[in-house]
Motif scaffolding. Sequence first.
Motif, PDB file in Angstrom:
ATOM      1  N   UNK A 137      13.594 -23.460 -39.539  1.00  0.00           N
ATOM      2  CA  UNK A 137      12.762 -24.214 -40.482  1.00  0.00           C
ATOM      3  C   UNK A 137      12.665 -25.676 -40.058  1.00  0.00           C
ATOM      4  N   UNK A 138      13.098 -25.965 -38.824  1.00  0.00           N
ATOM      5  CA  UNK A 138      12.884 -27.292 -38.264  1.00  0.00           C
ATOM      6  C   UNK A 138      14.045 -28.254 -38.398  1.00  0.00           C
ATOM      7  N   UNK A 139      15.169 -27.775 -38.939  1.00  0.00           N
ATOM      8  CA  UNK A 139      16.293 -28.690 -39.146  1.00  0.00           C
ATOM      9  C   UNK A 139      17.158 -28.817 -37.893  1.00  0.00           C
ATOM     10  N   UNK A 140      17.812 -29.969 -37.788  1.00  0.00           N
ATOM     11  CA  UNK A 140      18.833 -30.179 -36.755  1.00  0.00           C
ATOM     12  C   UNK A 140      20.175 -29.869 -37.389  1.00  0.00           C
ATOM     13  N   UNK A 141      20.903 -28.911 -36.801  1.00  0.00           N
ATOM     14  CA  UNK A 141      22.095 -28.380 -37.451  1.00  0.00           C
ATOM     15  C   UNK A 141      23.327 -28.552 -36.571  1.00  0.00           C
ATOM     16  N   UNK A 142      24.441 -28.910 -37.196  1.00  0.00           N
ATOM     17  CA  UNK A 142      25.727 -28.921 -36.500  1.00  0.00           C
ATOM     18  C   UNK A 142      26.641 -27.896 -37.160  1.00  0.00           C
ATOM     19  N   UNK A 143      27.189 -26.964 -36.355  1.00  0.00           N
ATOM     20  CA  UNK A 143      28.163 -26.010 -36.889  1.00  0.00           C
ATOM     21  C   UNK A 143      29.550 -26.403 -36.391  1.00  0.00           C
ATOM     22  N   UNK A 144      30.469 -26.657 -37.340  1.00  0.00           N
ATOM     23  CA  UNK A 144      31.831 -27.056 -36.980  1.00  0.00           C
ATOM     24  C   UNK A 144      32.787 -25.896 -37.195  1.00  0.00           C
ATOM     25  N   UNK A 145      33.549 -25.563 -36.162  1.00  0.00           N
ATOM     26  CA  UNK A 145      34.678 -24.663 -36.362  1.00  0.00           C
ATOM     27  C   UNK A 145      35.931 -25.523 -36.412  1.00  0.00           C
ATOM     28  N   UNK A 146      36.952 -25.045 -37.088  1.00  0.00           N
ATOM     29  CA  UNK A 146      38.124 -25.877 -37.318  1.00  0.00           C
ATOM     30  C   UNK A 146      39.307 -25.338 -36.530  1.00  0.00           C
ATOM     31  N   UNK A 147      39.561 -25.943 -35.394  1.00  0.00           N
ATOM     32  CA  UNK A 147      40.719 -25.600 -34.576  1.00  0.00           C
ATOM     33  C   UNK A 147      40.840 -24.078 -34.407  1.00  0.00           C
ATOM     34  N   UNK A 148      39.754 -23.460 -33.980  1.00  0.00           N
ATOM     35  CA  UNK A 148      39.711 -22.002 -33.947  1.00  0.00           C
ATOM     36  C   UNK A 148      39.427 -21.521 -32.532  1.00  0.00           C
TER      37      UNK A 148
END
Lengths: 312, 375
Positions: A35-46
Motif C-alpha cells: 500500500x506504499x508504506x516504508x516498513x521496518x520489521x524488528x526482531x528482538x535478539x532472535x
Amino acid sequence: MIESLLGRRLVIVTGKGGVGKSTVSAALALLAARSGKRVLVCEVNAQERVAPLLGAPPSGSEIREAIPRVFTVDVTPHDAMRQYGLMVLRFKTIYDAVFENRLVRYFLRVIPGLAELVMLGKILWEAKSEERGAPRWDLVIVDAPATGHAVQLLRVPQTLLDTVPAGPLRSDATWMQELLVDPVRTALAIVTLPEEMPVNEAIELDAQVRGLLGIPRAALFVNAMPETRFTHDEEARLAALASAPQPLGPAALAGRLQAIRAEQAHRQLARIRAALDLPMAVLPLLPLAAWGPEAVERIAAAIAAAPPEAEP
Amino acid sequence: MTGVRESVAARRIVVCVGSGGVGKTTVAAAIALERAVAGARALVCTIDPARRLANALGLTSLGNVETPVPAHKFAEAGLAPRGQLFAMMLDVKRTWDDLVTRHAPDPARRERILRNRLYQQMSSALAGSQEYMAMEKLYELATDRDYDLIVLDTPPTAHALDFLDAPERILDFLGNDTARALLAPAIGAGRLGLRLAQLGGGYIAKTLGRFTGQATLADLGEFLQGFQGMYDGFKERAAAVRALLARRDVGFVLVSSPSPVSIDEALAFHERLHAESMPVAGLVVNRVTPDLWNAAGPLPTAEELDGPLAAAGVQDGRFARRLALTLAEHQALAVAERQALERLLTRVSVPRAVVPRLETDVHDLAGLASLADRL
C-alpha cells in the motif's frame, strides 16, 4: 481490521512460541509495503526469520532492505546498548572511554532490565523518529519474543517508572511508555493457534496486556486453522473405512485424522472468540512443507481478506 | 535399541528439556506416572501445566506444595499403582523467599531484602530467575525428601544456554564484591557520588551516573548490600546443584516436536549437555505426523479410490477427491517432518521414542499411561 492495524506507527506482534508470529509479521509488512508504506520489521535478539521468510538473507544488526520498502533488523542488546549509549553521551570518544571500561560493562549487564530497556528503546526510537519533518518509517513492526519474554520486555518502561527516581533513565522510560500506550500510534496483535495451550496462553496474555501493560490491542490472528472438509456423517463413515486395505484404508484414516483435528480446532476457535473481544482474522493451515515467500503471500492474502469489522 | 522408558528406569532424577509447546510437561508426567505404577514414590514438578492436565494430576493451585494424586483419579483410569504419585507446581517468588529466609543471618536482614524494591522485581524481571529457581527447588527436593524419582519439567527457555547459565549469572550479579563496594550506600561520605569518586575514578562514575541516574545505583547498592554474607551460602548451593546434575542417577530427556525451531533447540541442548558431561537419558520426538502410506507405489488418485469406495457402499466422486487430497497433504507433511527430523536423529544417538500426534490432548491419567507406553 487490516486498515486500522497498518494505519499505526508501531505494531507489536506477540504470542506463544511457534504459533507463527514471524510469518504474520512478514505478511503484515508485505501488505503495508504494497500500500506504499516504508516498513521496518524488528526482531528482538532472535534467530532471524522475517528476512528469510521474505526470500532475503538475514540482515543482522544493521537495517537492510529485504524486499522493496520492507526493511528488517535484528536488535541485539550489545548493539542497542552502543547506539543508545552514543545517543545519551553524544560523543564516541566518551562512549569508548566509559563503555569499554570492564567494570562499567559489568554494571550494564547486571542491572535488571537494562538490556531490555535499550533494545526496546532502539525500536521505539525508530518508531517515533522523524527526518525532515516526516516519519522515518511509516510503520514499525515488532516481531516480539514469546509471551513471557515479551511481557518482560514491554513492561520495562513501566517498571522503571515504578522504581527509578528522576534521572535520564526515567525520562527515557517516560516517552517510551507514552508511545506504548498511545492508541493512535500503537497497536498490539496477538497470534495463536486453535489448540488448547496456545489459546490458554493467548487469553492470559490478553489479560496481562490489558491489566499490566496497558498497550492498546487491535487484532487477534488465529493461525493454521484446518478447513472443515468432512461432515459429521462422513466422519462416522471414515471411522468404519479406516480399516479397509490400501489404498482406501490409509486415505480414510488421513481423512479421519483431519476431521478430528478440524473439530478440535473449531472448539478452540469458539473458546478464544468468546474470551477475547478483538477483531479476529482466521488464517488457514497451509499444506506446505517449506516456509518461505509463498507461505507469506498466502497468509497475507488471508489477512487482507479478513472482514473489516470482525467484531464478534 | 532400548526405549526412553528403560533408559530412565534406573534414574533418581529426570529433567525434561526442550523448547515451548513440544509437550515437555506431558512427557514429564508420563514418566513419573509410569514409575509410580511400577511401585516407586515418584514426584513430578511442573512449571506451567495445561489446566486439564493439572486437574488430572489433582493440582488446583500454585504453591510449591507436593500433593499426592488422589486414588480415585487412578481408579477412573483403570490403574492400580503399586507406588505413589505426587505432583507440584513451582512458585518462583516463593522459592526465592524461601532461599533468602534460609540464608539470612537474622530476621532484620531477611526483612530488609524481602522489602527491597529491586528484590520484588527480581522474580519476574530478572532473566533466568525462573530457571535458577527450578534448579534450586530440584536440589531441595532431591536432598530433603525421600522420593525414588523426581521428574522436573523446565521452563520454556528463550535460549538453551539460559537454563544452565542462569544460576551463575544471577550469582555473579548478587555477589560481585567490587560492585558492592562501589555501590555501598555512602556511610559517612554523605553522597553516593562522592563514594564512587573515591573508589572508581570520578570521571567514569559520573558518566555512568548520567546514564542510569545516581539514585538507581544507590538502590542497587542497597540491594547488593543486603546479600552480603549470604552470597557464599548461595554459591555453595549452586555448585551443589551442578554437581547433582552430573551424577549418574540423573538423566536429561530432550523433548522435541518435528518443527525446525524445536529441533534446533534440542540440538543446542544436546551439544551443551554433552560438553558439560551431563547425562542425556533419552530423546522424545512428540507430535509426529504418522506415515500412513508404507506401500512402494504412488499415492492413490481420486479415481483409484472410487472402486474401493463403491465396494464399501459409497458412491460419491467428490468424497473420493477430498479423500485423495487429504491423504496427499497428510503424506507431504509426514515426509517433510521425517526429513527435518533426520538431522536430529542422526546427531543424537541416545535411546529415543517417536510419538505420533495423538488424536486428542492428553488430559487424564489414562492418556498419560498410554503415552508412557510409547516412550
